[in-house]
Design an enzyme around this catalytic site. Structure first.
Site, PDB file in Angstrom:
ATOM      1  N   LYS A  78     -27.627 -20.804  15.527  1.00 50.05           N
ATOM      2  CA  LYS A  78     -26.117 -20.845  15.567  1.00 50.05           C
ATOM      3  C   LYS A  78     -25.909 -22.286  15.183  1.00 50.05           C
ATOM      4  O   LYS A  78     -26.604 -23.383  15.653  1.00 50.05           O
ATOM      5  CB  LYS A  78     -25.720 -20.683  16.766  1.00 50.05           C
ATOM      6  N   SER A 153     -18.497 -16.719  20.688  1.00 49.18           N
ATOM      7  CA  SER A 153     -18.338 -17.320  19.381  1.00 49.18           C
ATOM      8  C   SER A 153     -19.733 -17.361  18.692  1.00 49.18           C
ATOM      9  O   SER A 153     -19.824 -17.565  17.428  1.00 49.18           O
ATOM     10  CB  SER A 153     -18.351 -18.755  19.528  1.00 49.18           C
ATOM     11  N   SER A 177     -20.306 -15.976  24.946  1.00 54.92           N
ATOM     12  CA  SER A 177     -20.552 -16.150  23.389  1.00 54.92           C
ATOM     13  C   SER A 177     -21.796 -15.681  22.940  1.00 54.92           C
ATOM     14  O   SER A 177     -21.959 -15.422  21.769  1.00 54.92           O
ATOM     15  CB  SER A 177     -20.236 -17.550  22.898  1.00 54.92           C
TER      16      SER A 177
HETATM   17  N1  GLN Z   1     -14.502 -16.834  24.345  1.00 57.14           N
HETATM   18  C1  GLN Z   1     -14.787 -18.028  25.333  1.00 57.14           C
HETATM   19  C2  GLN Z   1     -13.957 -19.390  24.970  1.00 57.14           C
HETATM   20  O1  GLN Z   1     -13.269 -19.115  23.871  1.00 57.14           O
HETATM   21  C3  GLN Z   1     -16.199 -18.262  25.529  1.00 57.14           C
HETATM   22  C4  GLN Z   1     -16.902 -18.908  24.376  1.00 57.14           C
HETATM   23  C5  GLN Z   1     -18.361 -19.242  24.581  1.00 57.14           C
HETATM   24  O2  GLN Z   1     -18.928 -18.763  25.376  1.00 57.14           O
HETATM   25  N2  GLN Z   1     -18.614 -20.157  23.634  1.00 57.14           N
HETATM   26  O3  GLN Z   1     -14.251 -20.520  25.468  1.00 57.14           O
END
Ligand code: GLN
Length: 486
Positions: A78, A153, A177
């Site tokens: 990532k 994400s 994410s």
């Molecule tokens: N969807 C969550 C957020 O927007 C988690 C994102 C993540 O785990 N990086 O913060």
């Protein structure tokens, strides 16, 4: 057998016997990327040249008998994990030209284990999002249906694994994410215990919640990646000096002796898709048939988890992201000549709408007048959420739940409605607030043919128990064997 379709453990076996070379395998993966990337858009940066060179070196080592745990395995990472000499953008304009001077702890570990890094994957900007639509670079598509989101994400990583554009990947999980895109793309994704994997070199979003973890084609591959990336790192003050077990030595003798808790609150969640809940009910039957004892549990503070998270995560983000001011890193708006104007303009142009929303929310919650009402209150409720888990883990070894309330939704469906988007995280967020590990494994498909994931969560540092249950579940089902037609 198409080489890019191999799992890590299959490829390791063939490389070891010298039935294939790392160069063949790496080229097969790069060819696959070339043929499907236009459709999937999983990568921000592809580093074919270094990957091929690395594969060549690895082949030489293998021919000398120097075989390491991931010798010659093409992986992706990532784009918020620092890779020395390889652009790392966080899918943000503000880091568009950032090339790290050093490798993250996990990258050093992967390289030391012989892995070949083929590229950096797309994500929501600064990992803020649940669909990968918040990337400033591009929108990744779900390989199972190109009109749907891959989840977020770590959507680029999940889509790349699902579409065989790498053999495995590393993502990060702050509120779901890794697990949520893994669920939407039909792959395995795991968030380790907070402190299990070093965050050194992970670009920070919310430091008390962030954790790096693997995305893989099956549970064994996930465990193999864990074996390499887990461990103590003095450079991360929250890294825990706990011994790393061999995560791959599972027993496949079923689950008798394992008690699995099913939170009653999860079944009562508004907006839980009936096909998801059906797949989870089936999964319960599978684990029971494997010998597990399933009991109903209660996590009474779960209902506050999304609200608590969306105070704590933006608060930490507003502090972490203060460093992007046009002076120290990345993009600077050179048009401006006063310092304050330069800061303001750099941050306005450099950050996307969601990141700006979080910075504003977080700054507000931390401000002198509102700290007690928001940040302090959220931290107190966070403690209650942790205690809920402590209590239930007295009577069960693992918790079973959905990963996401719905299968992957259409691109564009939720992007203008942040609150609905935030609710996508309802099942995953509490694990981050409590610091416990969680895994997503494929457990079904919707009538539209989209994957559905099952979540298992365990006690702190009991990843092995969780992986063992996931492995036994996977062996008893076929969901992981299906591939998207792309
Ligand atoms: N969807 C969550 C957020 O927007 C988690 C994102 C993540 O785990 N990086 O913060």
């Amino acid at each position: 057998m198409k080489l890019h379709e191999l799992t890590i453990h299959e490829a390791c076996g063939l490389l070891k016997k010298r039935d294939i070379s790392s160069q063949e395998l790496t080229r097969a993966v790069l060819d696959r990327i070339e043929s499907v990337e236009k459709k999937v858009e999983a990568y921000i940066t592809i580093d074919a040249e270094t990957a091929v060179k690395q594969a060549e070196l690895t082949d030489k080592e293998i021919s000398k008998g120097n075989i390491l745990p991931l010798s010659g395995i093409p992986l992706s990472v990532k784009d918020l994990i620092c890779t020395k000499g390889l652009r790392t953008t966080c899918a943000s304009r503000i880091l568009d030209n950032f090339t790290p001077q050093y490798d993250a702890f996990v990258i050093k570990k992967l390289k030391k284990a012989g892995a070949v890094i083929v590229g950096k994957t797309n994500m929501d900007e600064f990992a803020m999002g649940s669909s990968t639509e918040n990337s400033a670079v591009k929108i990744t598509r779900n390989p199972w249906d190109l009109t749907c989101i891959p989840g977020g994400s770590s959507g680029g990583s999940a889509a790349a694994v699902a579409a065989d554009m790498c053999l495995g990947s590393l993502g990060s999980d702050t509120g779901g994410s890794i697990r949520q895109p893994a669920s939407h793309c039909g792959v395995v994704g795991m968030k380790p215990t907070y402190g299990r994997v070093s965050r050194f070199g992970l670009i920070a979003f919310a430091s008390s919640l962030d954790q790096i973890g693997p995305l893989a084609k099956d549970v064994l591959d996930c465990a193999m990646l864990m074996n390499v990336i887990a461990g103590y790192d003095p450079a991360d003050s929250t890294s825990v000096p706990e011994a790393v077990p061999d995560y791959t030595s599972f027993s496949n003798k079923g689950l008798s002796g394992t008690t699995i808790g099913i939170p009653k609150e999860y079944n009562e969640t508004k907006g839980l898709d009936p096909e998801v809940s059906g797949a989870i009910k089936n999964a319960v039957k599978v684990v029971e048939a494997l010998g597990a004892k399933c009991i109903e549990i209660t996590l009474p503070h779960t209902k506050y988890a999304v609200a608590v998270y969306y105070v704590i995560a933006p608060s930490e983000a507003s502090s972490n992201l203060a460093r992007y001011d046009g002076v120290k890193y990345g993009f600077r708006d050179k048009e401006k000549n006063s310092l304050i104007d330069m800061y303001r303009s750099t941050r306005t142009k450099g950050f996307g709408a969601e990141v700006q929303r979080r910075i504003i929310l977080g700054t507000y919650s931390l401000s002198a007048g509102y700290y007690d009402a928001y940040y302090k209150k959220a931290s107190q409720v966070r403690t209650l959420i942790m205690e809920d888990f402590k209590n239930v883990f007295k009577s069960c070894d693992l918790i079973l739940s959905p990963v996401a309330p719905t299968p992957a939704f259409k691109i564009g469906d939720k992007v203008d409605d942040p609150l609905t988007m935030y609710l996508s995280d309802i099942f995953t967020i509490s694990a981050n607030l409590a610091g416990i590990p969680g895994i997503s494994v494929p457990c079904g498909f919707s009538s539209a043919g989209l994957p559905i994931g099952l979540q298992l969560m365990g006690r702190h540092f009991e990843e092995k128990k969780m992986l063992t249950a996931a492995y036994n579940f996977e062996q008893a089902t076929d969901f992981h064997k299906k591939k998207p037609e792309i």
